[in-house]
Design an enzyme around this catalytic site. Sequence first.
Site, PDB file in Angstrom:
ATOM      1  N   ASP A  38       0.851  -1.187   0.000  1.00  0.00           N
ATOM      2  CA  ASP A  38       0.000   0.000   0.000  1.00  0.00           C
ATOM      3  C   ASP A  38       0.889   1.240   0.000  1.00  0.00           C
ATOM      4  OD1 ASP A  38      -3.275   0.163   1.005  1.00  0.00           O
ATOM      5  OD2 ASP A  38      -2.116   2.028   0.834  1.00  0.00           O
ATOM      6  N   THR A  98     -16.311   7.538  -6.476  1.00  0.00           N
ATOM      7  CA  THR A  98     -16.954   8.340  -7.516  1.00  0.00           C
ATOM      8  C   THR A  98     -16.100   9.586  -7.776  1.00  0.00           C
ATOM      9  OG1 THR A  98     -19.058   7.557  -6.654  1.00  0.00           O
ATOM     10  CG2 THR A  98     -19.136   9.467  -8.115  1.00  0.00           C
ATOM     11  N   SER A 135     -10.678  -4.850  -7.512  1.00  0.00           N
ATOM     12  CA  SER A 135     -11.509  -3.656  -7.325  1.00  0.00           C
ATOM     13  C   SER A 135     -12.760  -3.772  -8.195  1.00  0.00           C
ATOM     14  CB  SER A 135     -10.754  -2.398  -7.785  1.00  0.00           C
ATOM     15  OG  SER A 135      -9.615  -2.185  -7.015  1.00  0.00           O
ATOM     16  N   LEU A 233     -28.959  -5.461  -4.914  1.00  0.00           N
ATOM     17  CA  LEU A 233     -29.025  -5.473  -3.441  1.00  0.00           C
ATOM     18  C   LEU A 233     -29.510  -4.120  -2.926  1.00  0.00           C
ATOM     19  CD1 LEU A 233     -25.696  -7.392  -2.712  1.00  0.00           C
ATOM     20  CD2 LEU A 233     -28.011  -8.210  -2.207  1.00  0.00           C
ATOM     21  N   CYS A 282     -19.804   1.363  -1.349  1.00  0.00           N
ATOM     22  CA  CYS A 282     -19.980   0.808  -2.698  1.00  0.00           C
ATOM     23  C   CYS A 282     -21.352   0.938  -3.340  1.00  0.00           C
ATOM     24  CB  CYS A 282     -19.554  -0.653  -2.683  1.00  0.00           C
ATOM     25  SG  CYS A 282     -17.791  -0.802  -2.385  1.00  0.00           S
TER      26      CYS A 282
HETATM   27  P1  NAD Z   1      -9.916   1.044   0.693  1.00  0.00           P
HETATM   28  O1  NAD Z   1      -9.906   2.502   0.440  1.00  0.00           O
HETATM   29  O2  NAD Z   1     -10.206   0.522   2.055  1.00  0.00           O
HETATM   30  O3  NAD Z   1      -8.497   0.408   0.263  1.00  0.00           O
HETATM   31  C1  NAD Z   1      -7.822   0.741  -0.912  1.00  0.00           C
HETATM   32  C2  NAD Z   1      -6.329   0.875  -0.581  1.00  0.00           C
HETATM   33  O4  NAD Z   1      -5.607   1.008  -1.812  1.00  0.00           O
HETATM   34  C3  NAD Z   1      -5.985   2.114   0.258  1.00  0.00           C
HETATM   35  O5  NAD Z   1      -5.355   1.708   1.462  1.00  0.00           O
HETATM   36  C4  NAD Z   1      -5.043   2.933  -0.649  1.00  0.00           C
HETATM   37  O6  NAD Z   1      -4.015   3.595   0.052  1.00  0.00           O
HETATM   38  C5  NAD Z   1      -4.467   1.839  -1.543  1.00  0.00           C
HETATM   39  N1  NAD Z   1      -3.915   2.327  -2.823  1.00  0.00           N
HETATM   40  C6  NAD Z   1      -4.484   3.181  -3.707  1.00  0.00           C
HETATM   41  N2  NAD Z   1      -3.682   3.354  -4.771  1.00  0.00           N
HETATM   42  C7  NAD Z   1      -2.571   2.597  -4.560  1.00  0.00           C
HETATM   43  C8  NAD Z   1      -1.373   2.357  -5.299  1.00  0.00           C
HETATM   44  N3  NAD Z   1      -1.169   2.895  -6.512  1.00  0.00           N
HETATM   45  N4  NAD Z   1      -0.442   1.547  -4.775  1.00  0.00           N
HETATM   46  C9  NAD Z   1      -0.632   0.967  -3.567  1.00  0.00           C
HETATM   47  N5  NAD Z   1      -1.751   1.150  -2.802  1.00  0.00           N
HETATM   48  C10 NAD Z   1      -2.712   1.952  -3.307  1.00  0.00           C
HETATM   49  O7  NAD Z   1     -10.937   0.434  -0.364  1.00  0.00           O
HETATM   50  P2  NAD Z   1     -11.746  -0.952  -0.244  1.00  0.00           P
HETATM   51  O8  NAD Z   1     -12.970  -0.758   0.552  1.00  0.00           O
HETATM   52  O9  NAD Z   1     -10.793  -2.034   0.096  1.00  0.00           O
HETATM   53  O10 NAD Z   1     -12.220  -1.132  -1.765  1.00  0.00           O
HETATM   54  C11 NAD Z   1     -11.305  -1.477  -2.779  1.00  0.00           C
HETATM   55  C12 NAD Z   1     -12.089  -1.884  -4.013  1.00  0.00           C
HETATM   56  O11 NAD Z   1     -12.862  -3.057  -3.724  1.00  0.00           O
HETATM   57  C13 NAD Z   1     -13.084  -0.844  -4.516  1.00  0.00           C
HETATM   58  O12 NAD Z   1     -13.105  -0.889  -5.926  1.00  0.00           O
HETATM   59  C14 NAD Z   1     -14.415  -1.320  -3.978  1.00  0.00           C
HETATM   60  O13 NAD Z   1     -15.492  -0.933  -4.800  1.00  0.00           O
HETATM   61  C15 NAD Z   1     -14.245  -2.819  -4.026  1.00  0.00           C
HETATM   62  N6  NAD Z   1     -15.052  -3.571  -3.056  1.00  0.00           N
HETATM   63  C16 NAD Z   1     -15.143  -3.128  -1.767  1.00  0.00           C
HETATM   64  C17 NAD Z   1     -15.866  -3.870  -0.825  1.00  0.00           C
HETATM   65  C18 NAD Z   1     -16.007  -3.429   0.612  1.00  0.00           C
HETATM   66  O14 NAD Z   1     -16.740  -4.071   1.342  1.00  0.00           O
HETATM   67  N7  NAD Z   1     -15.337  -2.380   1.046  1.00  0.00           N
HETATM   68  C19 NAD Z   1     -16.448  -5.091  -1.211  1.00  0.00           C
HETATM   69  C20 NAD Z   1     -16.311  -5.521  -2.541  1.00  0.00           C
HETATM   70  C21 NAD Z   1     -15.601  -4.745  -3.449  1.00  0.00           C
HETATM   71  C1  UGA Z   2     -22.227  -4.713   0.022  1.00  0.00           C
HETATM   72  C2  UGA Z   2     -22.663  -6.061  -0.587  1.00  0.00           C
HETATM   73  O1  UGA Z   2     -23.536  -6.729   0.339  1.00  0.00           O
HETATM   74  C3  UGA Z   2     -21.450  -6.943  -0.870  1.00  0.00           C
HETATM   75  O2  UGA Z   2     -21.872  -8.138  -1.528  1.00  0.00           O
HETATM   76  C4  UGA Z   2     -20.486  -6.179  -1.780  1.00  0.00           C
HETATM   77  O3  UGA Z   2     -19.331  -6.954  -2.013  1.00  0.00           O
HETATM   78  C5  UGA Z   2     -20.104  -4.882  -1.102  1.00  0.00           C
HETATM   79  O4  UGA Z   2     -21.298  -4.093  -0.841  1.00  0.00           O
HETATM   80  C6  UGA Z   2     -19.238  -4.016  -1.973  1.00  0.00           C
HETATM   81  O5  UGA Z   2     -19.172  -4.187  -3.175  1.00  0.00           O
HETATM   82  O6  UGA Z   2     -18.667  -3.115  -1.363  1.00  0.00           O
HETATM   83  P1  UGA Z   2     -21.496  -3.873   2.435  1.00  0.00           P
HETATM   84  O7  UGA Z   2     -21.690  -2.523   1.843  1.00  0.00           O
HETATM   85  O8  UGA Z   2     -20.244  -4.162   3.157  1.00  0.00           O
HETATM   86  O9  UGA Z   2     -21.615  -4.991   1.276  1.00  0.00           O
HETATM   87  O10 UGA Z   2     -22.682  -4.179   3.461  1.00  0.00           O
HETATM   88  P2  UGA Z   2     -24.213  -4.631   3.300  1.00  0.00           P
HETATM   89  O11 UGA Z   2     -24.484  -5.663   4.294  1.00  0.00           O
HETATM   90  O12 UGA Z   2     -24.566  -4.929   1.908  1.00  0.00           O
HETATM   91  O13 UGA Z   2     -24.985  -3.316   3.766  1.00  0.00           O
HETATM   92  C7  UGA Z   2     -24.985  -2.145   2.969  1.00  0.00           C
HETATM   93  C8  UGA Z   2     -25.942  -1.147   3.578  1.00  0.00           C
HETATM   94  O14 UGA Z   2     -27.288  -1.591   3.454  1.00  0.00           O
HETATM   95  C9  UGA Z   2     -25.726  -0.897   5.074  1.00  0.00           C
HETATM   96  O15 UGA Z   2     -25.880   0.463   5.365  1.00  0.00           O
HETATM   97  C10 UGA Z   2     -26.817  -1.726   5.735  1.00  0.00           C
HETATM   98  O16 UGA Z   2     -27.204  -1.246   6.995  1.00  0.00           O
HETATM   99  C11 UGA Z   2     -27.932  -1.572   4.722  1.00  0.00           C
HETATM  100  N1  UGA Z   2     -28.906  -2.681   4.782  1.00  0.00           N
HETATM  101  C12 UGA Z   2     -28.527  -3.944   4.466  1.00  0.00           C
HETATM  102  C13 UGA Z   2     -30.218  -2.406   5.162  1.00  0.00           C
HETATM  103  O17 UGA Z   2     -30.582  -1.257   5.449  1.00  0.00           O
HETATM  104  N2  UGA Z   2     -31.097  -3.437   5.201  1.00  0.00           N
HETATM  105  C14 UGA Z   2     -30.766  -4.709   4.883  1.00  0.00           C
HETATM  106  O18 UGA Z   2     -31.638  -5.599   4.933  1.00  0.00           O
HETATM  107  C15 UGA Z   2     -29.436  -4.971   4.510  1.00  0.00           C
END
Ligand code: NAD
Ligand code: UGA
Length: 472
Positions: A38, A98, A135, A233, A282
């Site tokens: 990172d 975004t 991502s 979802l 997300c």
């Molecule tokens: P995050 O912000 O927690 O983590 C991303 C990390 O990447 C940061 O620590 C940042 O410093 C690092 N980074 C950025 N550019 C870099 C570079 N050039 N070299 C090295 N490190 C670098 O984000 P996240 O929540 O882990 O999400 C990452 C991706 O996964 C997003 O596209 C998101 O949409 C997707 N995603 C997130 C979730 C979730 O639950 N948070 C679930 C499924 C998918």
């Molecule tokens: C969501 C999806 O569930 C994951 O499958 C996906 O990988 C992820 O986004 C992503 O791409 O980042 P997450 O955002 O971590 O996961 O959590 P969720 O459990 O989906 O909840 C999202 C939001 O919806 C929360 O604010 C939660 O409180 C709300 N929610 C969820 C409700 O209000 N009602 C429900 O029945 C479920």
Amino acid sequence: MKFGEIKKICCIGAGYVGTPTMSIFAYYCPKTEITVVDINKNRIEAWNSKDPEDFPIFEPGLENIILKCRNKNLFFTTEIEKSISEADMIFISVNTPTKKRGIGAGKASDLKWVEASARQIAEYAEGHTIVVEKSTLPVRTAETIEKILFASQKIENNKTNKTFSVLSNPEFLSEGRAIDDLQNPDRVLIGGSDQNAISSLSDLYNNWVPNEKIIRTNIWSSELSKLTANAFLAQRISSINSISAICEATGADIKQVSNAIGLDKRIGQEFLCSGPGFGGSCFQKDILNLVYLCNFYKLYDVANYWEGVIEINNWQKSRISKIVVNNLFGNISGKKIGILGFAFKANTNDTRESPSINICKDLLEEGAYLSIYDPKVENYKIKKDLDIRMKEFNKNEYYGNYEICKSISDAALGCDALVILTEWAEFSNIIWEKLFLRMRKPAWIFDCRICIDFNRAKEAGFNIWQIGKTHN
Ligand code: NAD
Ligand code: UGA
């Protein structure tokens, strides 16, 4: 060529996705060395801390897995170039928020971190490297990544000096249950055309995921499936939240309605909890991304359809703020209101796009004094989320203020109302009689997650409003 067994993996991005995902890979693939890199030095230092309390992300079960694998076959480092050059497989797991400005601002994903990662890989990779999009990305981003990677190739002694295969392997984990989701996924999706690369990745997953759960698609279907899954979802939540308002107006009960419709197998029981609106990094971002894509392809009606999901979500958040104000005699200026829960859902310390931010901002705008309690969110995050808003209003003499409290009891002292915004388990076990004594009367509870012991709170003397119910 290193086709076949993957010996070294590099993951770019040590965030909410990169770290849990790679920890599970390390746990189930002990012969594979995994390095999570990172640019954020503090984050890497925190993951390397001896004290798990310092880990930057709270995720149940993660700490144990990290402690089992760290410095055996799981490493956290800022040595990005070295890790890339040694890796057979590289996951891009960086943030894709975004865009805030420029073309597509407010809708398109900002891909500057993905592009930077691709350029780093192009520069430092050696031999053959499988590059995996982890991502969430707009459809056809793989094309951009490929163009950057292939532009770095040179012919040396009649041979291409480095080669790449790009795969899409979106992540479906949800925060707060990431470890369980990763250990027992509904499916693993791999998109791509290079069958050797797909086999290498699925072989890794096969260490704990049965083969029938690993589905293979073309790369564009894989990218679009991730956006579509999140859009569906989120749509469910906006749908049930819209019905919560009809319940409040008619005397129907949202819990009873959710249960009744969820028993239909085609609808299913999950994701039908009405609440203060969806948050998280997300859902909104990915729907906006889909909307941008639709507009790009001139599918304006489709774009409007999905935009409606976000509109209902915004409406739900502001609806709750109005309900609080209206029940407190239309005036909360100078009144103290306790906010229970700041994370966007329970079991995470993540506040990105949390409905609490909007609702707190609305109440501050009305001049309230907020006492905020969340069991896991760090103070600096609350300050960062609210102070941005506060700067916009600091010229307004009626703008309220806030404090961050260490317990529910502290937060309740002298309050007119408690607003429950996150469904933390401890909010179900509150001893309401004690809190009632600490609050100004008439004392209100606004339960936006239907998670309190209603009878106990009622007997203690509270006025209670619950989302989607009419016993108010
Ligand atoms: P995050 O912000 O927690 O983590 C991303 C990390 O990447 C940061 O620590 C940042 O410093 C690092 N980074 C950025 N550019 C870099 C570079 N050039 N070299 C090295 N490190 C670098 O984000 P996240 O929540 O882990 O999400 C990452 C991706 O996964 C997003 O596209 C998101 O949409 C997707 N995603 C997130 C979730 C979730 O639950 N948070 C679930 C499924 C998918
Ligand atoms: C969501 C999806 O569930 C994951 O499958 C996906 O990988 C992820 O986004 C992503 O791409 O980042 P997450 O955002 O971590 O996961 O959590 P969720 O459990 O989906 O909840 C999202 C939001 O919806 C929360 O604010 C939660 O409180 C709300 N929610 C969820 C409700 O209000 N009602 C429900 O029945 C479920």
